[in-house]
Structures are given as C-alpha cells and as structure tokens.
Design an enzyme around this catalytic site. Structure first.
Site, PDB file in Angstrom:
ATOM      1  CB  CYS A 187      -0.986  -0.018   1.158  1.00  0.00           C
ATOM      2  SG  CYS A 187      -0.256   0.153   2.810  1.00  0.00           S
ATOM      3  CB  ALA A 188       0.349   4.799   0.675  1.00  0.00           C
TER       4      ALA A 188
END
EC number: 2.9.1.3
Length: 364
Positions: A97-98
């Site tokens: 994810c980020a």
C-alpha cells in the site's frame, strides 16, 4: 507472515520482477507504481476520498469505521475474490500500500482469515520509491558511453544489442522526436523513473557491469524527463557517433515509421480506423515542428505527405514518403543534430558506420 523491509529486500524485489499486489486507490497507482505491480485496490477513488475527509474531520477511529462500512458485503467479497485469485496466480508475490500501513495490513489479515498467508512490503510504495531513487543515483555514477548519430542511424537498436545497454526510449515508450510516439501511452514520471531504476538494477545484477551504454538523448523523451542525476552524468559522457550512408538511414526510417507504424495501427484498430490513426500520427508529427519549418515549407511538405498517403493507400507502396522525408532530414533534422553535436565535439571519441561503432562499444 513474511515482511520485506530492508533496502536489499526492496532491490531484490525489483530485480526479480516480483509481482506486487498494490492495494492503493487507482488515482495513487496512476501517479506512480512499480513495474511489476497490479492494482487491486482496497478502496476506489471515491471511497478513499470519503475516508480521507472523515479522518480530517473526525479522526482515525471514525475513518477506519467508515472504511469498513464502505468495503463490506458484496463489495468486500468481490475484492476478496480478486485478491485471492491474484495471490494464487502469483504465489511469490507481495502486498503493497502507500506506506505499509493499515490498507495492506487489513488486506493481509482478511486473506489470512481465508487461509492465504501473503507477505507485504513494510514501508509500502514510499519505501520502494525511495529505493528506486537511490538506486538510480548510485548506478548513474558508473561510466557511460553515449551512442550518437543522425536520425535513422540505428542508435536504439545498437543500444538494445549491448548487454550493458539500457533503452531509454523503449522505457519511455517514445522515440524522442516529433514522430516519436508509440501506440503505448507514456507512463507517469514516477512510474517511468521506477521502471528505469528496475532495468538498471537488473542489468547491473546480470553483468556486474563496468559502464553503461545509452543513447544520446535530450532531457525530455516525449512527456518523460530523465532523472537529473542520470542526465548530469550523460552530459559528461564520451560519445560514439554512428555515421551511416543516407540511403541506409532512409531504409531504416521507412521500416520504422511507415511500414511498422502502419502495421501497428491497423493491428490495434482494424484496417479503416487504423489507417486514419496512422495518417493522423504522421500529420501530427509534422505539425509539431511547423513553427521551426516555417509556414510555407510546412505547407509544401504537408501536401507531399498527403500525396504519399494517397499513393500508399492505393498501392501499398511507401516510396512516395521520400518526397517529404528527404527534405525534412536534410533541411531540419540533420542540421539540428549536427549543431547539437558541435557543442559537445570534445566528448566525441569514435566515429564510424553502425557495425564499426558496435564493435568499438563491444571492446570497451
């Protein structure tokens, strides 16, 4: 469950083309992603925006609750099915994810509950992005030999055939001129830089190379620009110039810009629409340099282009394109390249025809 969180781990992922299941929203993925990533988001763009607004107004607990409410029931099941299929198809892959925070951990926990243990990138895309930036800075310090030459000298092919060559135009999906577009859209700047770093890492790992072989490019390749650290090193590099006969250059350009592009457009769009796309591609390329040609000369060459297209459509022959291509090379592209080369004449260390330059590079 495994997690990858060291610099060497991140580099190993890129070198191995490890499949990355990127659970960020599509808008984040489009702004920048790793080369082997597939986007299977936990939240779509609207859901992410709603959760972000909730976080700012009400805090993390409320935002988390809203996220679970938005991704529930049939929506959650559909996304679970997609993640499960991707995990089974890519058993050596990894979640991302980020920043390696809640989104990848939530997806990982849901998969675990469904009987699938799947690792994640601790640090997420941000950590991988920092790795690609640092790798490019580091690898760009190795010596560089640039392949120069006028349009049609086969520079890209020569670079492609070197074990220590990196095809910058191929990675940028653009051939660097007004006629340089391909049928593939160019990547975002961050995605291009990530792809370039991964290619450099893989090439270096295979060869343990002493120097890079690159094409003599300007800063911009279409809409992408070269990383400043690499561009700076290229301005200091030695240049080997390919000087092939004009007729051979014309043959290459005919193959690349007329025969191949016509084939590619018709293959992608069908005969009728493909022909229209091909015509538009050539006209757009010529129009892009209208100001530099001057209106009168542009109109003359555009009329010759129209005549050549009429002949090509009727007979299949591309010979008519020489009527505008030859003056375009002699009056515009060749003088422009020679002028640019004169400004860095002290960097030129070898000149020769294609095979001679290839042999010289091989001996470096």
């Amino acid at each position: 469950m495994q997690e990858r969180h060291t610099e060497q781990d991140y580099r190993a992922l890129l070198i191995a083309d490890t499949p990355i299941i990127d659970v960020r929203a599509p808008i984040e993925f489009e702004q920048g992603a790793m080369p082997a990533a597939i986007n299977l988001p936990l939240m779509n763009n609207d859901e992410r925006a709603a959760v972000g607004t909730c976080y700012k107004q009400q805090g993390s607990d409320a935002a988390l609750a809203l996220g679970h409410k938005l991704v529930a029931g049939e929506i959650r099941q559909q996304r679970m099915d997609a993640w499960r299929a991707a995990c089974l198809q890519n058993p050596q892959g990894i979640l991302c994810c980020a920043r390696g925070g809640q989104r990848s951990h939530i997806v990982q926990s849901w998969l675990h509950a469904a009987g699938i243990d799947y690792p994640l990138v601790e640090g997420g895309y941000k950590a991988l992005r920092q790795t690609t930036i640092q790798a490019t800075i580091e690898l760009a310090q190795k010596p560089i030999v640039l392949i120069g030459g006028c349009t049609g000298c086969g520079k890209t092919l020569l670079v492609q055939q070197q074990p220590n060559g990196v095809d910058l135009e191929g990675l940028a999906r653009h051939r660097g001129s007004a006629f340089g577009r391909t049928l593939q859209p160019q990547l975002s700047q961050a995605s291009f830089e990530n792809l370039l770093a991964a290619e450099m890492l893989k090439t270096d790992a295979r060869q343990n190379l002493r120097l890079w072989v690159l094409e003599d490019e300007s800063r911009m390749i279409g809409s992408n620009h070269l990383p400043e650290c690499l561009r700076e090193r290229m301005t200091q590099a030695a240049i080997a110039v390919v000087e092939d006969p004009f007729e051979i250059r014309l043959e290459r350009l005919n193959e690349e810009y007329f025969l191949r592009m016509h084939h590619d457009f018709t293959h992608a769009y069908g005969d009728e629409q493909g022909w229209q796309e091909y015509c538009e591609y050539l006209h757009h390329g010529l129009s892009a340099i209208k100001r530099r040609l001057g209106l009168q000369r542009y109109n003359e060459l555009a009329a010759r282009l129209d005549a050549a297209l009429t002949t090509q459509l009727a007979t299949g022959s591309t010979d008519g394109h020489l009527a505008w291509l030859v003056p375009l090379l002699k009056e515009y592209y060749d003088p422009m390249y020679r002028y640019q080369l004169e400004k860095k004449a002290e960097k030129v260390v070898f000149r020769g025809e294609w095979a001679e330059v290839a042999e010289w590079v091989k001996a470096r």
